[in-house]
Enzyme design. Sequence first.
Site, PDB file in Angstrom:
ATOM      1  N   LYS A  87       0.815  -1.222   0.000  1.00  0.00           N
ATOM      2  CA  LYS A  87       0.000   0.000   0.000  1.00  0.00           C
ATOM      3  C   LYS A  87       0.849   1.273   0.000  1.00  0.00           C
ATOM      4  O   LYS A  87       0.447   2.302  -0.533  1.00  0.00           O
ATOM      5  CB  LYS A  87      -0.954  -0.010   1.185  1.00  0.00           C
ATOM      6  CG  LYS A  87      -2.043  -1.066   1.036  1.00  0.00           C
ATOM      7  CD  LYS A  87      -3.380  -0.579   1.504  1.00  0.00           C
ATOM      8  CE  LYS A  87      -4.482  -1.529   1.092  1.00  0.00           C
ATOM      9  NZ  LYS A  87      -4.366  -2.865   1.715  1.00  0.00           N
ATOM     10  N   GLU A 109      -9.792   7.014   2.685  1.00  0.00           N
ATOM     11  CA  GLU A 109     -10.717   6.067   3.294  1.00  0.00           C
ATOM     12  C   GLU A 109      -9.882   4.871   3.744  1.00  0.00           C
ATOM     13  O   GLU A 109      -8.812   4.624   3.209  1.00  0.00           O
ATOM     14  CB  GLU A 109     -11.747   5.610   2.262  1.00  0.00           C
ATOM     15  CG  GLU A 109     -11.280   4.471   1.323  1.00  0.00           C
ATOM     16  CD  GLU A 109     -10.102   4.843   0.416  1.00  0.00           C
ATOM     17  OE1 GLU A 109      -9.922   6.037   0.152  1.00  0.00           O
ATOM     18  OE2 GLU A 109      -9.358   3.940  -0.010  1.00  0.00           O
ATOM     19  N   SER A 373       1.721  -9.785  -0.816  1.00  0.00           N
ATOM     20  CA  SER A 373       1.367  -8.356  -0.748  1.00  0.00           C
ATOM     21  C   SER A 373       1.667  -7.712   0.598  1.00  0.00           C
ATOM     22  O   SER A 373       1.885  -6.504   0.677  1.00  0.00           O
ATOM     23  CB  SER A 373      -0.112  -8.176  -1.085  1.00  0.00           C
ATOM     24  OG  SER A 373      -0.929  -8.982  -0.261  1.00  0.00           O
TER      25      SER A 373
HETATM   26  C1  LIG Z   1      -5.219  -3.942   1.418  1.00  0.00           C
HETATM   27  C2  LIG Z   1      -4.487  -5.188   1.186  1.00  0.00           C
HETATM   28  C3  LIG Z   1      -4.818  -6.049   0.119  1.00  0.00           C
HETATM   29  C4  LIG Z   1      -5.995  -5.823  -0.781  1.00  0.00           C
HETATM   30  O1  LIG Z   1      -5.975  -4.664  -1.547  1.00  0.00           O
HETATM   31  P1  LIG Z   1      -5.694  -4.674  -3.109  1.00  0.00           P
HETATM   32  O2  LIG Z   1      -6.010  -3.286  -3.523  1.00  0.00           O
HETATM   33  O3  LIG Z   1      -6.596  -5.692  -3.714  1.00  0.00           O
HETATM   34  O4  LIG Z   1      -4.279  -5.022  -3.303  1.00  0.00           O
HETATM   35  C5  LIG Z   1      -4.032  -7.174  -0.094  1.00  0.00           C
HETATM   36  N1  LIG Z   1      -2.994  -7.465   0.716  1.00  0.00           N
HETATM   37  C6  LIG Z   1      -2.651  -6.670   1.755  1.00  0.00           C
HETATM   38  C7  LIG Z   1      -1.495  -7.058   2.598  1.00  0.00           C
HETATM   39  C8  LIG Z   1      -3.387  -5.518   2.027  1.00  0.00           C
HETATM   40  O5  LIG Z   1      -3.046  -4.742   3.071  1.00  0.00           O
END
Ligand SMILES: *Cc1c(COP(=O)(O)O)cnc(C)c1O
Length: 390
Positions: A87, A109, A373
């Site tokens: 993020k 948000e 992610s």
């Molecule tokens: C917020 C988040 C997501 C989901 O958001 P996307 O916009 O679909 O990437 C996925 N993995 C983590 C670790 C997150 O914090």
Amino acid sequence: MERFNGYFGEFGGAYVPEGLQKALKDLEEIFYKYIDDEDFINELNYYSKQYVGRENPLYFARRLTEYVGGAKIYLKREDINHTGSHKINNALGQALLAKRSDKKRIIAETGAGQHGVATATVCALFGMDCTVYMGAVDMKRQEHNVFRMKLLGAKVVPVTEGNATLKEAVDKALEDYIENYNDTFYLLGSAVGPHPYPMIVREFQSIIGKEAKRQILEQEGRLPDYIIACVGGGSNAIGLFHPFVEDKEVKIIGVEPGGKGLDSKHHAAAISKGEEGILHGFKSYALDESKYSIHSIAAGLDYPGVGPEHSYYKATGRADYVSITDEEALEAFYKLTKLEGIIPALESSHALAYGMKLASSLPKDNIIIVNLSGRGDKDVNQIMEMENNI
Ligand SMILES: *Cc1c(COP(=O)(O)O)cnc(C)c1O
């Protein structure tokens, strides 16, 4: 950068009231003005490297691969980034745009609080005023992240309307933006929303796929057979996918939150089970909340809609979208932790679970990249409570 009209096939667009149209037009101009600007690029690269910690590794998960007994599994380590997920890539990019426009106030948000924390972080870094809208229910569930945002100097505004979760928080942020866009920058957190947001977020997240491509060519001398990412709004996924879209030999798979199963009413699989419609000012697939109670074990995947570009890839067949249940994600969470010493975010565990399943059905010379992610530190309390309740 070439101008883009905001439509991915029939998806996307900007279905917003007139007041917002002007704000979005301004944002689009700011984006095009700076995205190819040398000073802007240098500053983005500087903070990406020295602050976020890029480039992060593309790690060959040897023990996980041996355990699964099939294709080689590589992990793109977004979990190592400062603040613990992908993020920050987008928050940093948009904050630098805000810095160059004359907007001194940032709003955002947040659902689980991860985007709120990333936004509050870059606002602290650049000395900007920060307001985060968050559903009152989410604030209770994610009190650690609320406290983190406050520590970082942000105001967190509880939203009590409707279900008091992410959808209502977005509504409030959009209202604020319409009213105050003269001095306010809306730092949106995923590859969703009206044009130009999906394009902007993709641009700042594409660093994931660009690095991964360079790294796999270095390590394996060829492109991967599969790339896999979890899909909430779709920003980490589009960031990995986009640089590979023209490479037809690379198969692309997005993993949606299957919750308690796609046949239940408790999931958030917007592409697999949603209908075409307009939510938050853009056309895409979305779940009808009168039919489903939006649920995932991973709070960051808890959104009824999905980014328009994913709907387009689904419609054109360029990517496949599958789902993984809470239970399967949890199993993958434990497996990676024990076998590799990496505690993944529950969101990322969805991509991992599907990657492991797929790898086991493929020959050993196949290559899979899974986007990790985020890290699971934020989820440890939740896991602990679940274990205590068993
Ligand atoms: C917020 C988040 C997501 C989901 O958001 P996307 O916009 O679909 O990437 C996925 N993995 C983590 C670790 C997150 O914090």
